[in-house]
Design a protein around this motif. Structure first.
Motif: not given
Length: 147
Positions: A4, A30, A78, A80, A92-94, A108, A111-112, A115
């Protein structure tokens, strides 16, 4: 691999995707969150993200470890953004990879969602034609699923 990051610079999607090259994985999923031009019937001009870095990094890493332990996935990253973001910027990217797609999709989403709920990152929205701005925080109460 589970990571992260907080970053004040634009997110480099291609550089991140390249970290997931793994012949044992048949799935890569993603998620990208972008700054949109509206929120609750107000036109947004730009955002400013602020975080409590030490706690955000620690809790973000815990979320990533939970994803690895809970789902049958190989890797999770991840990133941010922090600081000033314009409309259309990636906030943000996961990325998740695994042997099979179902685990990657589930991880996925996990996680988002985690977060957004648990990591101390706040955004300040600035509105078109107004000097007023609004701070929005880590969402611990029910929130609009469109965010």
């Amino acid at each position: 691999m589970e990571y992260f990051y907080l970053d004040s610079q634009p997110i480099d999607r291609q550089q991140l995707v390249e970290k997931f090259q793994n012949p044992s994985c048949g799935a890569f999923v993603s998620f990208e969150g972008w700054v949109r031009d509206h929120h609750q019937n107000q036109k947004v001009s730009h955002l400013f993200y602020e975080a409590y870095p030490e706690l955000a990094l620690r809790e973000g890493q815990v979320v990533m470890q939970e994803a690895i332990q809970t789902f049958d996935i190989q890797s999770a990253i991840c990133v941010h953004r922090s600081g000033h973001l314009n409309i259309g910027d990636m906030a943000v990217w996961v990325g998740i990879n695994s042997a099979h797609r179902d685990a990657a999709f589930q991880a996925c989403r996990f996680v988002i969602d985690e977060i957004k709920t648990r990591v101390p990152i706040w955004k300040k929205e600035y509105y078109v034609g107004s000097k007023a701005a609004q701070w929005l925080g880590s969402e611990t109460a029910p929130h609009d699923s469109q965010d």
